[in-house]
Write an enzyme that holds these catalytic residues in place. Sequence first.
Site, PDB file in Angstrom:
ATOM      1  N   ASP A  58       5.135  -1.034   0.199  1.00 49.47           N
ATOM      2  CA  ASP A  58       5.460  -2.356  -0.336  1.00 49.47           C
ATOM      3  C   ASP A  58       6.949  -2.665  -0.156  1.00 49.47           C
ATOM      4  O   ASP A  58       7.782  -1.757  -0.148  1.00 49.47           O
ATOM      5  CB  ASP A  58       5.077  -2.383  -1.831  1.00 49.47           C
ATOM      6  N   ASN A  74      -4.876  -9.724   1.620  1.00 51.85           N
ATOM      7  CA  ASN A  74      -3.789 -10.161   2.513  1.00 51.85           C
ATOM      8  C   ASN A  74      -4.221 -11.243   3.507  1.00 51.85           C
ATOM      9  O   ASN A  74      -3.387 -11.937   4.085  1.00 51.85           O
ATOM     10  CB  ASN A  74      -3.200  -8.977   3.298  1.00 51.85           C
TER      11      ASN A  74
HETATM   12  C1  FPP Z   1       3.520  -5.081   1.798  1.00 52.21           C
HETATM   13  O1  FPP Z   1       4.804  -5.646   1.742  1.00 52.21           O
HETATM   14  C2  FPP Z   1       3.234  -4.702   3.187  1.00 52.21           C
HETATM   15  C3  FPP Z   1       2.196  -5.194   3.922  1.00 52.21           C
HETATM   16  C4  FPP Z   1       1.217  -6.148   3.371  1.00 52.21           C
HETATM   17  C5  FPP Z   1       2.014  -4.818   5.317  1.00 52.21           C
HETATM   18  C6  FPP Z   1       2.295  -3.387   5.674  1.00 52.21           C
HETATM   19  C7  FPP Z   1       2.408  -3.284   7.128  1.00 52.21           C
HETATM   20  C8  FPP Z   1       3.311  -2.526   7.798  1.00 52.21           C
HETATM   21  C9  FPP Z   1       4.207  -1.582   7.140  1.00 52.21           C
HETATM   22  C10 FPP Z   1       3.466  -2.620   9.263  1.00 52.21           C
HETATM   23  C11 FPP Z   1       2.418  -2.107  10.136  1.00 52.21           C
HETATM   24  C12 FPP Z   1       1.622  -0.939   9.679  1.00 52.21           C
HETATM   25  C13 FPP Z   1       1.236   0.088  10.467  1.00 52.21           C
HETATM   26  C14 FPP Z   1       0.280   1.112   9.992  1.00 52.21           C
HETATM   27  C15 FPP Z   1       1.754   0.245  11.827  1.00 52.21           C
HETATM   28  P1  FPP Z   1       4.954  -7.164   1.301  1.00 52.21           P
HETATM   29  O2  FPP Z   1       4.872  -8.010   2.512  1.00 52.21           O
HETATM   30  O3  FPP Z   1       3.944  -7.496   0.249  1.00 52.21           O
HETATM   31  O4  FPP Z   1       6.410  -7.148   0.711  1.00 52.21           O
HETATM   32  P2  FPP Z   1       6.965  -8.014  -0.502  1.00 52.21           P
HETATM   33  O5  FPP Z   1       6.185  -7.611  -1.714  1.00 52.21           O
HETATM   34  O6  FPP Z   1       8.397  -7.609  -0.571  1.00 52.21           O
HETATM   35  O7  FPP Z   1       6.776  -9.464  -0.140  1.00 52.21           O
END
Ligand code: FPP
Length: 259
Positions: A38, A86
């Site tokens: 996250d 998501n």
């Molecule tokens: C949550 O952070 C993260 C995600 C929904 C996506 C995770 C994806 C990756 C790390 C990249 C690709 C993955 C792989 C396995 C190659 P958020 O967007 O909710 O962050 P925030 O809470 O700060 O808005």
Amino acid sequence: MAVAVYTEPRMRNLFSFTGSKEPDAAGRKPVHIAVIMDGNGRWAKKRGLPRLAGHRAGSESVRRMLTYCRDAGIRYLTLYAFSTENWSRPKDEVSGLMHLLEGFIKEHESDLLEKQVRLRVIGRRHDLPEKLQTEIARLEKETEAFDRQLLVALSYSGRAELTDAVRRIAERICDGSLRPGEIDETTISANLYAPDVPDPDLIIRTSGEMRISNFLLWECAYSEFYVTPVLWPDFQEQDFLAALDAYAARDRRFGGVKA
Ligand code: FPP
């Protein structure tokens, strides 16, 4: 004569994490680590960048994490990369993430083969773009003989996983191969997305949020939780080692008492 040796938590890691695939004698090394990655969006916002730049940086963190886990001898790593919820994000963020995942598979194919890591995707994969599904299936096949595993949760949620398990169990009841009275916890575990994978010993969540966010709801029954304020793109080896240290200091009793 028994000699008690005090070591700093950080030093304990140096002694305990030998790269072996099995937990150490005291069971202090997790066999299975799961991560709620996250904070990508906040990382980008802090820098005045688009959210996708945060996901790109998060993808680099994934690459580093594979090395930390290999060096520490962690057998299973599960990453929460995209939840069923998501899909409700802005269209360009969703398609950007799908491209990133496709790119990750292409770029890491040789790395996974060289490091002998088996890729598995858990989740409702039929929701994913067809091209991504094809790439995933190809790499899953190519790596299926390897012992160490990277599980990527895509279009995943714990409730969806349990719902899908209930559907499969209901089908067996309908075709007469199972009676309701025969259903026990093993039946449910056996119908999850990766039934052969042990439950996570340690669940790490970055960015300081204290919630489970619909992740591995059945499997986390006795997992140890470690929450760090570090945002996922900033997650480094020292943060990984700190999580292992915290895990090593936990007293896991699984609801029982120590003899
Ligand atoms: C949550 O952070 C993260 C995600 C929904 C996506 C995770 C994806 C990756 C790390 C990249 C690709 C993955 C792989 C396995 C190659 P958020 O967007 O909710 O962050 P925030 O809470 O700060 O808005």
